[in-house]
Design a protein around this motif. Structure first.
Motif, PDB file in Angstrom:
ATOM      1  N   PRO A 139       0.799  -1.229   0.000  1.00 40.89           N
ATOM      2  CA  PRO A 139       0.000   0.000   0.000  1.00 40.89           C
ATOM      3  C   PRO A 139       0.833   1.280   0.000  1.00 40.89           C
ATOM      4  O   PRO A 139       0.362   2.317  -0.475  1.00 40.89           O
ATOM      5  N   ASP A 140       2.046   1.229   0.504  1.00 41.08           N
ATOM      6  CA  ASP A 140       2.892   2.427   0.516  1.00 41.08           C
ATOM      7  C   ASP A 140       3.559   2.680  -0.827  1.00 41.08           C
ATOM      8  O   ASP A 140       4.241   3.693  -1.003  1.00 41.08           O
ATOM      9  N   ASN A 141       3.402   1.752  -1.776  1.00 42.06           N
ATOM     10  CA  ASN A 141       4.074   1.885  -3.076  1.00 42.06           C
ATOM     11  C   ASN A 141       3.055   2.048  -4.205  1.00 42.06           C
ATOM     12  O   ASN A 141       3.291   1.657  -5.333  1.00 42.06           O
ATOM     13  N   ARG A 142       1.915   2.657  -3.893  1.00 37.53           N
ATOM     14  CA  ARG A 142       0.844   2.712  -4.884  1.00 37.53           C
ATOM     15  C   ARG A 142       0.738   4.057  -5.592  1.00 37.53           C
ATOM     16  O   ARG A 142      -0.136   4.249  -6.437  1.00 37.53           O
ATOM     17  N   PHE A 143       1.651   4.997  -5.293  1.00 36.95           N
ATOM     18  CA  PHE A 143       1.515   6.353  -5.823  1.00 36.95           C
ATOM     19  C   PHE A 143       2.463   6.627  -6.995  1.00 36.95           C
ATOM     20  O   PHE A 143       3.603   6.151  -7.008  1.00 36.95           O
ATOM     21  N   ASN A 144       1.964   7.401  -7.940  1.00 35.47           N
ATOM     22  CA  ASN A 144       2.773   7.847  -9.077  1.00 35.47           C
ATOM     23  C   ASN A 144       3.881   8.766  -8.571  1.00 35.47           C
ATOM     24  O   ASN A 144       3.643   9.641  -7.741  1.00 35.47           O
ATOM     25  N   ARG A 145       5.089   8.588  -9.108  1.00 39.70           N
ATOM     26  CA  ARG A 145       6.234   9.365  -8.654  1.00 39.70           C
ATOM     27  C   ARG A 145       6.404  10.702  -9.383  1.00 39.70           C
ATOM     28  O   ARG A 145       7.344  11.433  -9.107  1.00 39.70           O
ATOM     29  N   ASN A 146       5.519  11.018 -10.324  1.00 35.48           N
ATOM     30  CA  ASN A 146       5.665  12.262 -11.072  1.00 35.48           C
ATOM     31  C   ASN A 146       5.604  13.446 -10.114  1.00 35.48           C
ATOM     32  O   ASN A 146       4.588  13.660  -9.438  1.00 35.48           O
ATOM     33  N   PRO A 147       6.684  14.233 -10.033  1.00 37.26           N
ATOM     34  CA  PRO A 147       6.746  15.304  -9.022  1.00 37.26           C
ATOM     35  C   PRO A 147       5.951  16.545  -9.388  1.00 37.26           C
ATOM     36  O   PRO A 147       5.845  17.470  -8.584  1.00 37.26           O
TER      37      PRO A 147
END
Length: 401
Positions: A202-210
């Motif tokens: 669950p902690d790795n579900r976000f897009n990294r686009n800053p």
């Protein structure tokens, strides 16, 4: 080839009211960078843009291109399920946490590659489309060449460090433009900010686009990072009717990638304005006509020309009209007979066609006969002059030392 230089203060009224900002060339700390306004196809910034560099996960865009092409030609559908090999499951780095028991769909793999930067998902796609990842990497390289990406080679599908894994920032921009313009039906996936695949990690579900949370109109595409490559981004943002693609590579940290990318986006949208530089039917110049009822013909732009103009450009447009002459009558209105090269300081030139603004009929028999006779007389006179010069040279006494 004939040329004439034209200075037209076409933008004086158009730029009225635009606040003049200090002119500068953006100095980026990225090792390599390439920024292009897609709306006008104008390059706004390039630094070491043709140098092949490790692209890290930004090369996943090529894997996605291959998958989108497979979707378009019917080899797979969004619901097609792929097997997960032990090799894919064992991939390290960023993953979807796939296991050999999974049968992810193409749509899930697209989201997993874009949002989660799944190395395992890339291997699944490579093996599903190419049989092996090595074979797929070779396919990627061949396809890149066909698409004009001359500084790209691939050793794998994920961007994992590999001696053959190289892309230039210009090539990454070419690829981004293709994904945006050729596959609009899939482009929305790049704007997904969260993908909790099957509730895993669950902690790795976000897009990294800053850029997503900065209010800049960003809607894609892909980040990248390895120790060798540094921090990079292939980004795109839309403001109004303009779209800008930026590629940066070799930055020192996530914070630097975020701040530098935001600064470049602001530079691209705030230092340039899009204006109608030349209007359809606007006469640019007049050139001589050979054997026509009129001695000249006016040249006009066949359609409106939209250009990006630096906000400090108050001097109007300068350019060069080029044509092959003499232009012989008859000429029909709309005939393309010249080009106009528009020069903007610090930016690439723009070449547009020019067409005849009016019909020019061929001259009658007597004017044509008179013109032809004049030409014959002129040629005879020139030949006589050459002969006299030769005779003088022959009778001249040699110099005595």
């Amino acid at each position: 080839m004939r040329r004439c230089h034209v200075t037209a203060r076409l933008l004086t009224t158009l730029l009225a009211g635009v606040i003049a900002l200090p002119a500068f060339a953006f100095e980026t700390s990225a090792r390599s960078a390439y920024v292009v306004d897609l709306t006008t196809n104008t390059v706004l910034l390039e630094k070491n843009a043709q140098v092949p560099l490790p692209p890290a996960s930004m090369s996943k865009l090529m894997t996605l291109n291959m998958l989108f092409e497979a979707l378009e030609d019917g080899r797979v559908s969004l619901d097609t399920q792929f097997n997960v090999s032990q090799r894919a499951m064992d991939m390290g780095g960023s993953t979807m946490f796939l296991t050999t028991q999974d049968r992810p769909t193409v749509e899930e793999l697209i989201k997993g590659i874009i949002v989660l930067s799944g190395n395992d998902a890339c291997v699944v796609v490579a093996e599903g489309l190419g049989g092996t990842e090595d074979a797929f990497a070779s396919m990627m390289t061949q396809r890149a060449r066909a698409l004009g990406m001359e500084n790209s080679t691939f050793g794998n599908a994920s961007g994992w460090p590999h001696p053959a894994q190289r892309m230039s920032t210009e090539d990454l921009a070419i690829l981004a433009e293709r994904l945006i313009e050729e596959f609009p039906q899939y482009y929305h996936y790049f704007g997904i900010e969260e993908f909790p695949y099957d509730g895993r990690a669950p902690d790795n579900r976000f897009n990294r686009n800053p850029l997503f949370d900065l209010g800049l109109g960003a809607d894609g595409l892909k980040t990248g990072h390895t120790q060798e490559a540094g921090y990079g981004l292939v980004g795109s943002a839309m403001q109004g009717n303009r779209r800008v693609v930026l590629v940066v590579s070799g930055l020192d940290s996530e914070a630097a990638r975020r701040s530098e990318s935001a600064a470049i986006i602001n530079f691209a949208f705030r230092q340039f304005v899009m204006r109608t530089a030349v209007e359809s039917g606007q006469v640019i110049a007049e050139i001589p006509v050979w054997l026509g009822e009129a001695q000249t013909v006016a040249l006009a732009a066949p359609e409106d020309v939209e250009l990006l103009i630096p906000v400090t450009a108050h001097e109007g447009i300068k350019g060069e009209v080029t044509w092959s002459g003499p232009v012989e009558a008859p000429i029909s209105k709309g005939d393309e007979i010249a080009t106009f090269t528009i020069v903007r300081e610090g930016m690439s030139d723009t070449v547009i066609p020019l067409v005849a603004a009016d019909d020019v009929a061929a001259a009658g028999f007597l004017p044509r006969f008179t013109t032809a006779a004049g030409q014959v007389f002129s040629m005879a006179r020139d030949l006589a002059g050459i002969g006299a010069g030769a005779e003088d040279a022959a009778t001249e006494e040699p110099a005595v030392n």
